[in-house]
Design a protein around this motif. Structure first.
Motif, PDB file in Angstrom:
ATOM      1  N   PRO A  30       0.795  -1.237   0.000  1.00  0.00           N
ATOM      2  CA  PRO A  30       0.000   0.000   0.000  1.00  0.00           C
ATOM      3  C   PRO A  30       0.823   1.280   0.000  1.00  0.00           C
ATOM      4  N   GLY A  31       2.001   1.271   0.652  1.00  0.00           N
ATOM      5  CA  GLY A  31       2.820   2.465   0.704  1.00  0.00           C
ATOM      6  C   GLY A  31       2.183   3.616   1.458  1.00  0.00           C
ATOM      7  N   ASN A  32       1.312   3.307   2.417  1.00  0.00           N
ATOM      8  CA  ASN A  32       0.576   4.359   3.138  1.00  0.00           C
ATOM      9  C   ASN A  32       1.018   4.514   4.585  1.00  0.00           C
ATOM     10  N   ARG A 116      -4.902   1.779  11.419  1.00  0.00           N
ATOM     11  CA  ARG A 116      -4.837   3.045  10.676  1.00  0.00           C
ATOM     12  C   ARG A 116      -4.421   2.845   9.216  1.00  0.00           C
ATOM     13  N   ASP A 117      -3.476   1.914   8.977  1.00  0.00           N
ATOM     14  CA  ASP A 117      -2.893   1.783   7.642  1.00  0.00           C
ATOM     15  C   ASP A 117      -3.310   0.517   6.912  1.00  0.00           C
ATOM     16  N   ALA A 121      -6.341  -0.280   3.751  1.00  0.00           N
ATOM     17  CA  ALA A 121      -5.783  -0.674   2.456  1.00  0.00           C
ATOM     18  C   ALA A 121      -6.383  -1.991   1.984  1.00  0.00           C
ATOM     19  N   ILE A 122      -6.508  -2.953   2.905  1.00  0.00           N
ATOM     20  CA  ILE A 122      -7.136  -4.234   2.559  1.00  0.00           C
ATOM     21  C   ILE A 122      -8.573  -4.017   2.123  1.00  0.00           C
ATOM     22  N   ALA A 123      -9.311  -3.190   2.869  1.00  0.00           N
ATOM     23  CA  ALA A 123     -10.706  -2.904   2.530  1.00  0.00           C
ATOM     24  C   ALA A 123     -10.809  -2.251   1.157  1.00  0.00           C
ATOM     25  N   ALA A 124      -9.925  -1.303   0.881  1.00  0.00           N
ATOM     26  CA  ALA A 124      -9.974  -0.604  -0.402  1.00  0.00           C
ATOM     27  C   ALA A 124      -9.741  -1.572  -1.560  1.00  0.00           C
ATOM     28  N   PHE A 125      -8.786  -2.501  -1.408  1.00  0.00           N
ATOM     29  CA  PHE A 125      -8.506  -3.452  -2.474  1.00  0.00           C
ATOM     30  C   PHE A 125      -9.679  -4.410  -2.681  1.00  0.00           C
ATOM     31  N   VAL A 126     -10.235  -4.928  -1.584  1.00  0.00           N
ATOM     32  CA  VAL A 126     -11.366  -5.845  -1.707  1.00  0.00           C
ATOM     33  C   VAL A 126     -12.576  -5.124  -2.309  1.00  0.00           C
TER      34      VAL A 126
END
Length: 331
Positions: A30-32, A116-117, A121-126
């Motif tokens: 994710p790089g976040n 927080r990170d 990111a996992i949710a956004a990808f799914v």
């Protein structure tokens, strides 16, 4: 890294048939976060013959664990069960667990980092892959991480269709840690190590970064709170609108029922349910901390209830929210 996402670099590490199931393993970068070396493994399960997938469900393991808690090499577990029931199952592995490599600053990893990170990111990808908000199921530390993400408003109804917490609590009191010199001494001792060994202490197949242990000391010390420097997660739970299921067990001495109930009651969601697994509630056994999800009894009695919750966001007929009447005992 060749990407299968427009959000951030994602590599498809493998795509295999496992009996009647299809298994795709992704690695997200994710790089976040403050540590740019963080990479997260995400295993997707579905029926090999299924043309279209059902609602997405993300499973989060607890401490000292990995994806095998949900999905055994013999294709058994809650993950395969839900995939065979038609759900689109995603099994996440936290930093340094299972197929997720250890990041550069592994020893400093905390629940705050996960909440927080990593979880957003996992949710956004799914969500990108399925075009739906996923359901979430967390066990033990996985459930605590979900509570932190909800209380910190890193996850909301746009990224979580519902959340189920199994054996998760942060209210059990450890009285020695309320004495400042004891807490200070514990902190100094722990800082000498990079991780806590799961195999050495017979807690599980994985290690845990020492940052998790230091963070827990902050939560449980005198005037400690469930949160980080920026946000009070405990207070934030009262603002959560996502449907919540909390499951505890009469035989769970690690995370007793009264403490899981306290976390559950902090949520004010209009749709929420609490279930205690034990003989007094009509189950065949007093389930334990692990046995509530990994046992033959869980396969017969708990997994179908979980499936029903995911479909309806309520308990099956004949099951009611359990009222905790036992007085708390402190460890």
């Amino acid at each position: 890294m060749q990407s299968s996402s427009e959000l951030f670099p994602v590599a498809l590490l493998s795509a295999e048939l496992r009996g009647d199931l299809s298994e795709d393993v992704y690695r997200l970068k994710p790089g976040n976060s403050a540590d740019p070396t963080v990479e997260l493994a995400l295993t997707r399960l579905g029926l090999a013959t299924q043309e279209s997938r059902g609602a997405p469900v993300i499973l989060l393991h607890g401490s000292f664990s990995n994806r095998r808690f949900w999905y055994s090499p013999k294709n058994l577990g809650l993950g395969p069960f839900l995939a065979r029931a038609g759900f689109d199952v995603w099994i996440a592995e936290m930093r340094g667990h299972g197929l997720s490599p250890r990041n550069q600053h592994y020893s400093r990893n905390t629940v705050a980092d996960y909440a927080r990170d990593d979880l957003p990111a996992i949710a956004a990808f799914v969500c990108e892959q399925t075009r739906q908000a996923p359901h979430w199921i967390g066990h033990s530390l996985g459930g605590i991480t979900l509570a932190a993400a909800l209380g910190g408003h890193y996850l909301d109804e746009r990224s979580a269709a519902s959340v189920a917490l199994f054996g998760s609590q942060i209210s059990r009191i450890y009285w020695p840690l309320k004495v400042p010199p004891v807490e200070w001494g514990s902190r100094l001792l722990l800082k000498r190590f990079a991780h806590v060994s799961g195999s050495r202490f017979k807690r599980g197949p994985e290690d845990e970064p020492i940052g998790i242990a230091l963070e827990s000391l902050r939560w449980h010390r005198l005037f400690g709170r469930f949160g980080d420097a920026e946000r009070d997660w405990w207070a934030g739970l009262a603002e959560v609108k996502v449907p919540i299921l909390a499951v505890t067990a009469d035989g769970d001495s690690q995370d007793p029922a009264w403490s899981c109930r306290k976390l559950f009651e902090q949520f004010t969601s209009s749709q929420k349910a609490f279930l205690c697994l034990g003989k007094s509630q009509g189950f065949t056994t007093d389930f334990g901390h692990i046995e509530m999800l990994v046992s033959k009894e869980a396969q017969r009695e708990v997994w179908p209830i979980t499936e029903h919750w995911l479909r309806e966001q309520r308990l099956p007929e004949g099951l009611v929210d359990d009222a905790i009447t036992n007085e708390p005992t402190y460890g």
